[in-house]
Design a protein around this motif. Structure first.
Motif, mmCIF file in Angstrom:
data_model
loop_
_atom_site.group_PDB
_atom_site.id
_atom_site.type_symbol
_atom_site.label_atom_id
_atom_site.label_comp_id
_atom_site.label_asym_id
_atom_site.label_seq_id
_atom_site.Cartn_x
_atom_site.Cartn_y
_atom_site.Cartn_z
ATOM 1 N N LEU A 1 47.310 24.345 23.565
ATOM 2 C CA LEU A 1 48.444 24.561 24.468
ATOM 3 C C LEU A 1 49.306 23.301 24.582
ATOM 4 O O LEU A 1 48.764 22.194 24.789
ATOM 5 N N VAL A 2 50.619 23.461 24.486
ATOM 6 C CA VAL A 2 51.530 22.309 24.607
ATOM 7 C C VAL A 2 52.713 22.673 25.502
ATOM 8 O O VAL A 2 53.459 23.607 25.234
ATOM 9 N N LYS A 3 52.905 21.910 26.553
ATOM 10 C CA LYS A 3 54.038 22.108 27.471
ATOM 11 C C LYS A 3 55.331 21.714 26.732
ATOM 12 O O LYS A 3 55.370 20.715 26.025
ATOM 13 N N ILE B 1 49.867 31.673 31.671
ATOM 14 C CA ILE B 1 50.177 30.265 31.927
ATOM 15 C C ILE B 1 51.601 29.978 31.469
ATOM 16 O O ILE B 1 52.091 30.652 30.547
ATOM 17 N N ASN B 2 52.268 29.033 32.169
ATOM 18 C CA ASN B 2 53.678 28.779 31.837
ATOM 19 C C ASN B 2 53.849 28.146 30.463
ATOM 20 O O ASN B 2 54.907 28.219 29.865
ATOM 21 N N VAL B 3 52.809 27.495 29.965
ATOM 22 C CA VAL B 3 52.916 26.717 28.729
ATOM 23 C C VAL B 3 53.428 27.615 27.597
ATOM 24 O O VAL B 3 52.772 28.577 27.210
ATOM 25 N N ARG B 4 54.584 27.308 27.058
ATOM 26 C CA ARG B 4 55.215 28.200 26.085
ATOM 27 C C ARG B 4 54.609 28.074 24.685
ATOM 28 O O ARG B 4 54.652 28.985 23.881
ATOM 29 N N ASN B 5 54.074 26.884 24.367
ATOM 30 C CA ASN B 5 53.543 26.698 23.015
ATOM 31 C C ASN B 5 52.030 26.958 22.998
ATOM 32 O O ASN B 5 51.243 26.176 23.532
ATOM 33 N N ILE C 1 51.651 25.416 35.222
ATOM 34 C CA ILE C 1 51.345 26.426 36.245
ATOM 35 C C ILE C 1 50.708 27.640 35.563
ATOM 36 O O ILE C 1 51.237 28.156 34.571
ATOM 37 N N LEU D 1 56.465 34.539 34.175
ATOM 38 C CA LEU D 1 55.262 34.603 35.005
ATOM 39 C C LEU D 1 55.527 35.368 36.304
ATOM 40 O O LEU D 1 54.630 35.652 37.074
#
Lengths: 72, 72, 72, 72, 72, 72
Positions: free
Chosen positions: E61-63, E6-10, C69, D50
Motif C-alpha cells: 500500500l502506498v499513499k 482504506i483511502n490509500v489509492r495505490n 484513513i 470511502l
C-alpha cells in the motif's frame, strides 16, 4: 508545545520567502542564509495557527527516512 | 533509469561524507558546498546498486509534503 | 535546537516504554497517559544524541499528510 | 479491498469529527474515545469513495517510520 | 484489526518474493501477477506479527502523497 | 536537473492518464503498460514546471520506506 530538541536530523533555518495558500494545504518556501530554498507543504490551518508570514524566521524539518539519493 | 527532471522541489547537491551501513538500511550524510549536511536513510541494497562511496557527488531529494515547519 | 511551536498537528505526549536498538535505526514505543502506544522508527544516532531512555517524557510527532484513513 | 491485518503499528480508532474539503486533498479530524484528535490529509477522491462523513467510525493509520520524536 | 476499505489509492496485490530481515526493520519484495516487484521496508516486529513468509499473498500500500513524478 | 540513477526502488513507468489540478497540489494518475494505475499528489508548481500533460511518458517513484504491507 515548546520542544527542547527533536530527532529530525535535517533542520534548515531560514526566512519564509513565499506562501501559496490553498483551501486545505499551503506551500511555503523557506530561504536559508546561504540562499538555499526549501519548499514545504503543510495544512493551511497550521499556517494560521503558527501565524506564518513572509519574512518570519522558521526551521524546515525533514526526517532522514524521507530523503532519497540520486546520482547525477 | 536516467531521468531528465523530477517533481521533487528540494534537491541538495553535495558529496557523500559518511555512510553508516546496516543489514537492511544505511544512513548517508551528504555535505553541500555551503557546508550543510543532509542525512538520508535508504536501503543498503540501493547503496550497493548505486555504488555509493565517500566523496561521491550525489543529490539528496526531498518531496515538499515531507517537510515540516517549526517556529524557533 | 529548541522550538517554540511546530506545524505538525499530531502530537502524542507520553513516556518511552521500550527501545529496540539497531545498527542504523531504532524502534521506540511511547505510551501516552491514556495507555495508547505510539511506535516510531528513528536513526540510532538520534536516539543517542537525544539521550532517549525508558521512562523518559517525550512527544511523538506525525505530519497529517502521513496519516491514512481506513473504514473498519 | 478488505484487509485482515496490516503492518502499520499505529492505529487510532475513532469517529470523524470534521472534514475540511478541498479540490484535490481534504483534511480529516478523527476523535478517539479518550478525546485524542488525529488529523489526516488524504485525496478528496478517497473521501468520496470511502463515503466519509462526520460521526463515522474510522481508523487513522500511521507507519512508524513517519513518526518523529521530540524532547519537551 | 480487519479493515473493509482504506483511502490509500495505490494497492499492489502480489506474493512475497523475498524478505531481508534486520534487527529493527526488514525489506520485503512483493511480486505482482504482471511481474512488477514492489519493495517495502517495515518493522521486523510487524513481519513477525503478520507472519509474513515467502509465497504469501499480500497487498503493498502506498499513499499518493508519497509518490513522486519524474520525466525520463 | 538530470539524474543518472536514483535509490528509489519502486519505479513505475507509464503515461499520464489524468490530472486533477488544485491551487497548491494536483493529483496525477499514471497508467503503466500492464494497466496498473499509480496515483501521485505533487505540488501544482511542479506540474507546470515539468510541463505534465495527459499522454506524457513519466515515471512514478516511491521510496520503499513509504510502502506498507497488508494481509488480505
Amino acid at each position: 508545545m515548546s520542544v527542547q530538541s527533536i530527532n529530525v536530523r535535517n533542520q534548515f533555518r531560514g526566512q519564509v520567502r513565499e506562501i501559496i495558500e490553498g483551501p486545505v494545504v499551503s506551500e511555503i518556501d523557506v530561504e536559508t542564509p546561504s540562499g538555499l530554498v526549501v519548499t514545504s507543504v503543510i495544512t493551511t490551518r497550521s499556517v494560521k495557527e503558527l501565524g506564518l508570514a513572509v519574512g518570519q524566521e522558521v526551521i524546515a524539518l525533514v526526517k532522514s527516512t524521507e530523503v532519497a539519493i540520486a546520482v547525477p
